[in-house]
Write a protein that holds these residues in place. Structure first.
Motif, PDB file in Angstrom:
ATOM      1  N   TRP A  50      37.478  37.876  54.079  1.00 39.77           N
ATOM      2  CA  TRP A  50      36.555  39.005  54.208  1.00 39.77           C
ATOM      3  C   TRP A  50      35.226  38.730  53.514  1.00 39.77           C
ATOM      4  N   ASP A  51      35.254  37.999  52.420  1.00 38.47           N
ATOM      5  CA  ASP A  51      33.996  37.616  51.781  1.00 38.47           C
ATOM      6  C   ASP A  51      33.159  36.785  52.739  1.00 38.47           C
ATOM      7  N   LEU A  52      33.835  35.880  53.464  1.00 37.37           N
ATOM      8  CA  LEU A  52      33.132  35.058  54.434  1.00 37.37           C
ATOM      9  C   LEU A  52      32.534  35.924  55.534  1.00 37.37           C
ATOM     10  N   LEU A  53      33.333  36.873  56.030  1.00 33.94           N
ATOM     11  CA  LEU A  53      32.834  37.754  57.093  1.00 33.94           C
ATOM     12  C   LEU A  53      31.594  38.497  56.635  1.00 33.94           C
ATOM     13  N   ALA A  54      31.648  39.003  55.391  1.00 31.11           N
ATOM     14  CA  ALA A  54      30.502  39.741  54.874  1.00 31.11           C
ATOM     15  C   ALA A  54      29.269  38.851  54.908  1.00 31.11           C
ATOM     16  N   GLY A  55      29.447  37.592  54.509  1.00 32.30           N
ATOM     17  CA  GLY A  55      28.322  36.666  54.502  1.00 32.30           C
ATOM     18  C   GLY A  55      27.779  36.419  55.896  1.00 32.30           C
ATOM     19  N   ILE A  56      28.678  36.279  56.853  1.00 32.21           N
ATOM     20  CA  ILE A  56      28.265  36.007  58.224  1.00 32.21           C
ATOM     21  C   ILE A  56      27.492  37.193  58.790  1.00 32.21           C
ATOM     22  N   ALA A  57      27.976  38.398  58.472  1.00 34.42           N
ATOM     23  CA  ALA A  57      27.328  39.603  58.999  1.00 34.42           C
ATOM     24  C   ALA A  57      25.909  39.725  58.459  1.00 34.42           C
ATOM     25  N   ILE A  58      25.734  39.407  57.172  1.00 33.97           N
ATOM     26  CA  ILE A  58      24.399  39.518  56.575  1.00 33.97           C
ATOM     27  C   ILE A  58      23.428  38.598  57.310  1.00 33.97           C
ATOM     28  N   GLU A  59      23.925  37.489  57.816  1.00 33.87           N
ATOM     29  CA  GLU A  59      23.034  36.579  58.537  1.00 33.87           C
ATOM     30  C   GLU A  59      22.724  37.042  59.949  1.00 33.87           C
ATOM     31  N   GLY A  60      23.224  38.217  60.320  1.00 32.18           N
ATOM     32  CA  GLY A  60      22.829  38.791  61.600  1.00 32.18           C
ATOM     33  C   GLY A  60      23.877  38.713  62.682  1.00 32.18           C
ATOM     34  N   VAL A  61      25.055  38.229  62.342  1.00 32.28           N
ATOM     35  CA  VAL A  61      26.111  38.188  63.357  1.00 32.28           C
ATOM     36  C   VAL A  61      26.782  39.562  63.407  1.00 32.28           C
ATOM     37  N   THR A  62      27.015  40.039  64.624  1.00 31.27           N
ATOM     38  CA  THR A  62      27.699  41.316  64.784  1.00 31.27           C
ATOM     39  C   THR A  62      29.196  41.053  64.840  1.00 31.27           C
ATOM     40  N   VAL A  63      29.962  41.795  64.052  1.00 26.92           N
ATOM     41  CA  VAL A  63      31.394  41.540  63.977  1.00 26.92           C
ATOM     42  C   VAL A  63      32.167  42.785  64.388  1.00 26.92           C
ATOM     43  N   VAL A  64      33.084  42.639  65.314  1.00 25.07           N
ATOM     44  CA  VAL A  64      34.025  43.713  65.619  1.00 25.07           C
ATOM     45  C   VAL A  64      35.406  43.194  65.257  1.00 25.07           C
ATOM     46  N   VAL A  65      36.118  43.980  64.446  1.00 28.41           N
ATOM     47  CA  VAL A  65      37.383  43.471  63.934  1.00 28.41           C
ATOM     48  C   VAL A  65      38.452  44.558  64.005  1.00 28.41           C
ATOM     49  N   ALA A  66      39.638  44.160  64.431  1.00 31.09           N
ATOM     50  CA  ALA A  66      40.767  45.089  64.408  1.00 31.09           C
ATOM     51  C   ALA A  66      41.693  44.635  63.309  1.00 31.09           C
ATOM     52  N   THR A  67      42.263  45.574  62.585  1.00 26.52           N
ATOM     53  CA  THR A  67      43.190  45.189  61.529  1.00 26.52           C
ATOM     54  C   THR A  67      44.196  46.304  61.275  1.00 26.52           C
TER      55      THR A  67
END
Lengths: 374, 668
Positions: free
Chosen positions: B188-205
């Motif tokens: 999740w830390d990685l995802l947060a980093g990726i999102a800040i760089e402008g990637v849109t993330v849709v995630v189911a959990t």
């Protein structure tokens, strides 16, 4: 009916009912039990025939006389050979044999008539394709034999050799080779089907992970195993019937012995083959592995058994090894019962060995069953 | 979309200014007569992490498949970057459920293969692969085969594969199922980093504690999105507060408070029982506090503590679904076998547990060891589980939980130490011992090729339940699982979560004295999980000893006692409250102007596990908060990052777990 009620209440019945229900839903298993045995029996019985006939013969007849043509027709008379090409040139004939278009080539020299008329022995040259040693041997044997007969017909006054053997074939008077093969192939089919079906059924529990759960229930190892073996045993006995019926009606096997005895002893062998399958399953982890391992075991079992290749022609070491092959003993039993009509007492050593195998395999399987998860 | 009408043009412009990357309108998906998705609308902006949460079979996976362009919608439309999903495929990364890697290829080969499919230029590939592998911490063994990786590493590699083509949109369908908590937090830390760089993330959990780290959350149920909002908005919409009640003799307290839940009687709305506390939801904290005190005083139960807190996402989820009538029906288990015996034991338990001289021991292990070849899987594990107790075993993948449980239930021989099970130390294989045990393994424990009824009949028979009781037991399982009338379905046709429920039913029908559950709730949705735990608790109260392993730290709260395992050893043991209380330091939530930059800065100053991003907030674990917070503030001010708010948070069990594990690693 307290006995039936007790059975229905028992753990063994629950295990067995589960197996039966799984088998009924498993089309692949039904397929494995019927289709491959039928095909194997047909293929081995019909295609695997060492009889030699209709061998293609090429002829270069330099004599081209009535006598030489008579000699050629003597060769093709009994349909062992058929003349498929006439060549005018010995070299071309030799090439045809080398390429493999012809099994044998016959060169009749221009002096053929003259030699015969003058009372000298005429020489003919024969090329035989030696790639298939068996066929080559048989072809040259036939050629010799026919040539001798032809000679004798030409000079009836020629004295016959002082000793002549008259061979009578017992049990298989027509020397039908399928009679030799089919009883062996029945054993082969039971080995392959029995070990494959039982190992695949056993491994499935381990493969999908239900085995752990099963080991945690109060059921004992032998109960679980027996519940698995019993329905398979019944189904494989169906295979014995199927194979016997095919032997009787497709291959016209004589079944001279007691059929019930044959059936019971086949049952014993089915038990052995299931035992092999279960042992394989406890040694392997996945379905794929068990199928591959079963090849590793089944091929030597079949090769050493004498079901296909005669044991007599094996090197001494392998002849010795074949005593430890359960299939060898079953093949001996089934040939004796089907072809010779032997009585039980002649088979006691073989039966004893099979019993030994069944007992050892089952004991190993039961003892390995619980520890196989480690 | 070649329409040139002015209104459409305007719309397009506004979309651009808001930078909406995913736009879903009136989406429907039918499979034959079954409607999986029934009219979904939502938008996701650039750089946003949007979470889709919902029970099994709510339509999450169907939605993902439509968004990824691998399936056509029956009606409505989904647009990604203004284009139909199929055309946007090269800008899209999609991580499916389960591991979508080639097990027999190495890390690098897997990456190269995906890059080839996605037309990544060779020159770019080398740099990107090196960057990504370093980011994910996989750079040390690029040639290791994918199947040799742990669950967490596999998912990181799968994420690498999804990211290698620099997609603008990332779709993740339950990416962390089966991944341990430590790896999950890193993920999740990685995802947060990726999102800040402008990637849109849709995630189911299915992990709701994880979903709290999304920027916005959509609650999906029966193919419709029921609610959307940030965590704060969803909490506010719920309009309820959560009160944690700790009292002596929880079962009695629970019964008393449960009676008060009836509408109109009190302000208490919902009650949930955990291992050592009760959670009560209420609209009005003050009135409810008084009412709780009154009720407990009437029963002469002494209250240990009463704390008001934010409701969790699980509260939001469960309460919303309850209003929809989605609560699985609860039916008490038909006890027969040891009713009389249990009754007396139950009464014993009603009294204060500590008043009993020595509650009888169900499982005990003393310095238990297991060695596989050179590898020490379990080192000196010592624990005792009493009858009537729920004992949890928690740990990362490979920490030795499953090996321990298998040794304790007699499936694996022990290498060293001693243990006893149900009073027996030897011959644990005996049928008499095993008929008193229940076991549910991590893998599927049902026969896929049999119907549900045949499976249940089999387990009834094999455990020797009298035939006259089969019907009642089987009906109980079917009704509890909500499968009444569908008992002739083949088991393989059931979704994973439902299989787990049936498997649980199958493993308790014989009323075991000791129950082993190895990750029983993996893949089960939150609502069913709650029911699961209610059943487990019922069994415990009837005197069954329960040993359970789990990945879900939020549900570990249900255990009476638990142990954290790391590298084959127990590193902490106690009740959930004790474990949380024994954590040194404090958890601080910061809201800053630049979450990502702040996080990167602080990770240089502090060990990285102490800093994590939760949506738009930062969580810090500080051992000496008075001194350390000053340093943190200084550091952020130097970088001209504004701190908008800061507050202390209570440790969750997950924080405690990660803290304990990380500290154990630093000082072995």
């Amino acid at each position: 009916m307290p006995l039936i009620r007790r059975l229905l209440e028992s753990r063994f019945w629950a295990l067995m009912l589960k197996e039966i229900r799984q088998i009924l839903k498993n089309r692949q298993l039904i397929f494995l039990l019927t289709f491959p045995p039928t095909v194997q029996l047909l293929i081995f019985g019909l295609a695997l025939s060492p009889d030699v006939d209709h061998l293609s013969l090429g002829v270069a007849d330099y004599a081209n006389s009535a006598k030489s043509r008579e000699f050629i027709s003597a060769l093709v008379e009994n349909e062992v050979f058929k003349v498929s090409s006439y060549q005018t040139n010995q070299v071309a004939l030799g090439r045809q044999v080398r390429v493999g278009n012809l099994t044998a080539g016959l060169v009749i020299p221009p002096t053929f008539d003259r030699d015969l008329n003058e009372g000298r022995s005429a020489e003919v040259q024969v090329f035989v394709d030696g790639v298939d040693a068996n066929t080559a041997g048989i072809a040259s044997g036939y050629l010799n034999q026919i040539a001798n007969q032809y000679t004798r017909r030409l000079n009836p006054q020629l004295t016959s050799p002082p000793v002549e053997t008259q061979t009578r074939f017992l049990y298989n008077p027509g020397l039908t080779s399928s009679w030799f093969f089919v009883p062996g192939v029945i054993g082969l089919v039971l080995t392959l089907t029995g070990s494959l079906v039982s190992s695949v059924t056993m491994i499935r529990e381990k493969d999908v992970g239900t085995l752990e759960q099963l080991l945690m229930t109060p059921a004992a190892g032998w109960e679980i195993l027996l519940a698995k073996v019993a329905p398979l045993f019944i189904l494989l006995m169906g295979d014995v019937l199927l194979a016997s019926a095919m032997g009787r009606f497709v291959f016209q096997l004589p079944f001279r012995g007691n059929f019930l005895l044959f059936f019971v002893l086949s049952g014993l062998y089915v038990f052995v083959s299931i035992g092999i399958g279960i042992l394989l399953a406890t040694l392997s982890r996945t379905r794929q592995q068990v199928v591959l391992t079963s090849f590793f075991f089944n091929v030597p079992i079949i090769q050493l058994s004498g079901a296909i290749a005669p044991i007599e022609s094996m090197p001494p070491f392998f002849k010795f090894l074949s005593w430890f092959d359960p299939l060898r003993h079953y093949v001996a039993i089934s040939r004796s019962l089907i072809l010779k009509g032997a009585a039980v007492d002649a088979l006691i050593p073989n039966i004893a060995v099979l019993f030994g195998f069944a007992a050892i395999l089952m004991l190993i399987s039961i003892s390995r069953f619980r520890s196989q998860l480690n | 979309m070649a329409s040139s009408s002015p209104s459409t043009g305007n719309e397009m412009r506004t979309i651009h200014s808001k930078a909406v990357t995913i736009q879903v309108e009136g989406l429907y998906k039918h499979y034959g007569s079954v409607a999986a998705v029934c009219g979904i609308d939502f938008e996701v902006e650039r750089g946003e992490i949007f979470g889709l949460i919902g029970p099994d079979g709510a339509g999450k996976t169907s939605t993902f498949q439509i968004l990824a362009g691998v399936m056509e919608a029956s009606a409505g439309q989904a647009r990604i970057l203004g284009r139909p999903p199929r055309d946007a495929r090269l800008n899209l990364g999609y991580l499916t459920q389960g591991f979508s890697l080639y097990a027999d290829l190495s890390i690098l080969e897997n990456l190269r293969y995906t890059a080839g499919l996605r037309k990544v230029p060779k020159a770019d590939f080398r740099d990107r692969a090196a960057d990504l592998l370093t980011l994910m911490g996989l750079e040390q063994f690029p040639n290791r085969l994918a199947r040799q990786l742990s669950g967490g590493m596999k998912q990181k590699l799968a994420l690498c594969c999804a990211l290698i083509a620099r997609p603008q949109v990332l779709l993740l369908d339950e990416p962390t199922t089966g991944v341990d908590p430590v790896s999950r937090r890193e993920f999740w830390d990685l995802l947060a980093g990726i999102a800040i760089e402008g990637v849109t993330v849709v995630v189911a959990t299915p992990y709701l504690d994880e979903a709290e780290r999304c920027h916005r959350i959509g609650l999906i149920y029966e193919g419709k999105i029921q609610q959307t909002g940030t965590l704060t908005e969803l909490r506010a919409n719920l309009g309820l507060h959560r009160i944690e009640v700790r009292a002596e003799n929880l079962p009695t307290a629970e019964a008393a408070l449960q009676a008060a839940l009836a509408p109109g009687e009190t302000d208490l709305v919902d009650l949930q029982s955990f291992g050592d506390r009760l959670d009560i939801l209420t609209a009005d904290v003050d009135t409810a506090t008084v009412q709780i005190r009154d009720i407990l005083a009437q029963k002469q139960l002494s209250l240990q503590s009463l704390e008001a807190n934010d409701p969790t996402l699980e509260n939001v989820f469960v309460n919303h679904l309850r209003r929809q009538g989605a609560d699985p029906s609860y039916r008490p288990f038909p006890y027969h076998r040891r009713q009389s015996r249990q009754l007396s034991r139950h009464q014993d338990l009603q009294q204060d547990a500590s008043a009993l001289p020595e509650p009888s021991v169900a499982i005990s292990a003393d310095r238990l060891r297991k060695v596989f070849g050179e590898f020490q899987a379990v080192k000196d594990v010592t624990l005792t589980v009493h009858y009537g107790e729920i004992y949890g075993l928690l740990g990362a993948n490979g920490a030795g939980k499953t090996t321990t449980i298998k040794m304790l239930c007699g499936l694996l021989p022990i290498t060293g130490g001693s243990m006893s099970l149900a009073g027996e130390t030897q011959n644990l294989h005996r049928a008499e011992v095993r008929s008193r045990l229940g076991y549910m393994s991590q893998k599927f424990t049902l026969y896929d090729d049999l119907t549900i009824r045949h499976n249940l009949e089999f387990y009834c028979g094999v455990y020797g339940i009298p035939r006259s009781l089969h019907r009642e037991k089987i009906e109980w399982v079917l009704e509890t699982c909500g499968l009444a009338g569908r008992e002739n379905t083949l088991t393989k046709r059931l979704p994973g979560g439902w299989k787990q429920r049936v498997a649980f039913g199958a493993s308790v029908m014989h009323e075991p004295d000791i129950l082993f559950l190895d990750e029983p709730t993996s893949g089960v949705d939150p609502l069913a999980r709650r029911q699961f735990w209610r059943l487990i608790r019922d069994f415990a109260r009837q005197g069954t000893a329960i040993l359970v392993t789990t990945h879900y730290l939020e549900e570990a709260e249900n255990c009476n006692r638990l142990a954290f395992m790391a590298a084959g050893e127990i590193v902490a043991q106690g009740s959930p409250t004790q474990i949380k209380a024994s954590q040194s330091g404090q958890l601080i939530e910061l809201v800053t102007s630049q979450t990502q930059t702040a996080s990167q800065l602080l990770k240089q100053q502090l060990p990285s596990w102490r800093v994590s991003i939760f949506g738009d907030r930062l969580h810090l674990v500080l051992d000496r908060p008075e001194q350390d917070i000053g340093l943190v503030i200084q550091c952020l001010q130097k970088a001209q990052i504004e701190i908008r708010s800061q507050r202390l948070l209570p440790f969750t069990l997950e924080d405690a777990f990660i803290g304990t594990i990380q500290r154990a690693e630093v000082s072995p």
